[in-house]
Motif scaffolding. Structure first.
Motif: not given
Length: 115
Positions: A4-5, A37-44, A72-83
């Motif tokens: 939902d983010i 160069h790309l970032i992804g997630s296993r969401r669905r 470098d700020a400590g974000f996971t891939d999922d958190e980076a995508i959300d942001w």
């Protein structure tokens, strides 16, 4: 990580979709992911990348450096995508939208303050 983010209108591309959209073999697509160069997630279920990260059949050029700053700020891939996909008050829009408008320095400056 919560779906939902991320805006519901976000279209996600699976690896086979990326092969087709980028006109690259699977090995090259995996290298683009490995090299950030790309970032992804296993969401669905399947691993996928937000379609908005692709511009004219290529990964958005300013995305890689921004991903690295976020990690470098400590974000996971999922958190980076959300942001990247969520409204950011200090930018006045979602960071990915600002990146697509060429506002890379502003986005990275804000990302660096998140550590």
């Amino acid at each position: 990580m919560t779906d939902d983010i991320v805006p519901a209108s976000t279209r996600w591309l699976t690896l086979p979709d990326l092969v087709e959209v980028l006109h690259e073999p699977l090995g090259r697509v995996r290298r683009l992911l490995d090299d950030k160069h790309l970032i992804g997630s296993r969401r669905r279920g399947a691993f996928a990348v937000p379609e908005i990260f692709i511009v004219d059949g290529h990964p958005l050029s300013s995305l890689r450096g921004t991903i690295i700053v976020l990690q470098d700020a400590g974000f996971t891939d999922d958190e980076a995508i959300d942001w990247l996909l969520s409204e950011e008050d200090s930018i006045g829009q979602a960071p990915i939208s600002a990146l697509r408008q060429g506002r890379k320095s502003e986005v990275r400056r804000v990302a660096q303050t998140l550590a």
